[in-house]
Design a protein around this motif. Structure first.
Motif, short mmCIF file in Angstrom:
data_model
loop_
_atom_site.label_atom_id
_atom_site.label_comp_id
_atom_site.label_asym_id
_atom_site.label_seq_id
_atom_site.Cartn_x
_atom_site.Cartn_y
_atom_site.Cartn_z
N LEU A 165 49.39 46.59 34.47
CA LEU A 165 50.03 45.73 35.48
C LEU A 165 49.22 45.67 36.77
N LEU A 166 48.75 46.83 37.23
CA LEU A 166 47.94 46.87 38.45
C LEU A 166 46.66 46.06 38.29
N THR A 167 46.02 46.20 37.14
CA THR A 167 44.78 45.47 36.88
C THR A 167 45.04 43.97 36.81
N LEU A 168 46.12 43.59 36.17
CA LEU A 168 46.48 42.17 36.08
C LEU A 168 46.72 41.59 37.48
N LEU A 169 47.48 42.31 38.30
CA LEU A 169 47.76 41.85 39.65
C LEU A 169 46.50 41.81 40.51
N ARG A 170 45.70 42.90 40.44
CA ARG A 170 44.53 43.05 41.29
C ARG A 170 43.39 42.10 40.91
N ASP A 171 43.20 41.89 39.61
CA ASP A 171 42.05 41.10 39.17
C ASP A 171 42.35 39.63 38.92
N TYR A 172 43.63 39.29 38.71
CA TYR A 172 43.94 37.91 38.35
C TYR A 172 44.99 37.25 39.25
N LEU A 173 46.14 37.87 39.44
CA LEU A 173 47.22 37.20 40.14
C LEU A 173 46.93 36.99 41.62
N VAL A 174 46.65 38.07 42.36
CA VAL A 174 46.41 37.93 43.81
C VAL A 174 45.16 37.10 44.08
N PRO A 175 44.02 37.34 43.39
CA PRO A 175 42.86 36.46 43.63
C PRO A 175 43.13 35.01 43.24
N GLY A 176 43.92 34.79 42.20
CA GLY A 176 44.27 33.43 41.81
C GLY A 176 45.08 32.73 42.87
N LEU A 177 46.06 33.44 43.44
CA LEU A 177 46.85 32.87 44.53
C LEU A 177 45.99 32.60 45.76
N ALA A 178 45.08 33.53 46.04
CA ALA A 178 44.18 33.35 47.19
C ALA A 178 43.30 32.13 46.98
N LEU A 179 42.81 31.94 45.77
CA LEU A 179 41.97 30.79 45.47
C LEU A 179 42.76 29.49 45.63
#
Length: 189
Positions: A165-179
């Motif tokens: 979950l942490l890896t999914l959030l850190r590597d995909y979700l938050v950077p995706g929202l930032a993008l």
């Protein structure tokens, strides 16, 4: 300003701001999880953060038991880091810092969990203040997963689920929202 703060001075200032950001975020988390105040490491974090937090608490009170002033100082440190490191204007630095803050939180939990796992292998049932503090930080996050996924054959898979979950959030979700709002990945930690 960059001419006055070139080379070593800029490095030193960024290091101090990064450490301040970490300490204020840790202070926020320690109060959120109701960590043992008598732990010497907790007392050290309190001693370092109190000089700035006490005056700020007169303006920003606790909210639902959460130390919003500590979270605010974490955000301010991240804003200053964005301005110094990337040369961003204040408005852009605030936006970028708003995404860097959850990334720092995810990083902190990732490393805390990794250390807890390693300690469980090399020093199970350790009474070291650092080990106890890490257990107090990670326990409340692992508890809901442990309720859904009880130990199987003596193995605790909740840690693996939380890592995923942490890896999914850190590597995909938050950077995706930032993008989505126009913040490139290179501006996030």
């Amino acid at each position: 300003m960059n001419e006055a703060l070139s080379g070593g001075g800029l490095f030193l200032l960024r290091t101090i701001l990064s450490l301040a950001s970490f300490l204020f975020l840790l202070r926020f988390l320690l109060q959120a999880v109701r960590a043992d105040f008598y732990n010497p490491l907790t007392q050290g974090v309190v001693r370092f953060t109190d000089p700035l937090l006490k005056p700020l608490r007169t303006l920003i009170p606790y909210l639902g038991g959460l130390d919003i002033a500590a979270l605010g100082l974490t955000l301010i440190a991240e804003i200053l880091l964005c301005m110094l490191t990337f040369g961003l204007p204040l408005g852009s630095a605030i936006l970028v810092a708003a995404f860097r803050l959850p990334m720092r939180l995810l990083e902190l939990y990732f490393w805390a969990l990794l250390i807890v796992v390693i300690l469980s292998w090399v020093a199970p049932m350790s009474r070291h203040p650092g080990a106890e503090l890490l257990e107090q930080l990670t326990g409340p996050v692992l508890a809901p997963i442990r309720r859904l996924l009880p130990p199987a054959g003596g193995l605790d898979f909740s840690v693996l689920v939380l890592f995923l979950l942490l890896t999914l959030l850190r590597d995909y979700l938050v950077p995706g929202l930032a993008l989505e709002v126009g913040i490139p990945r290179m501006l996030l930690p």
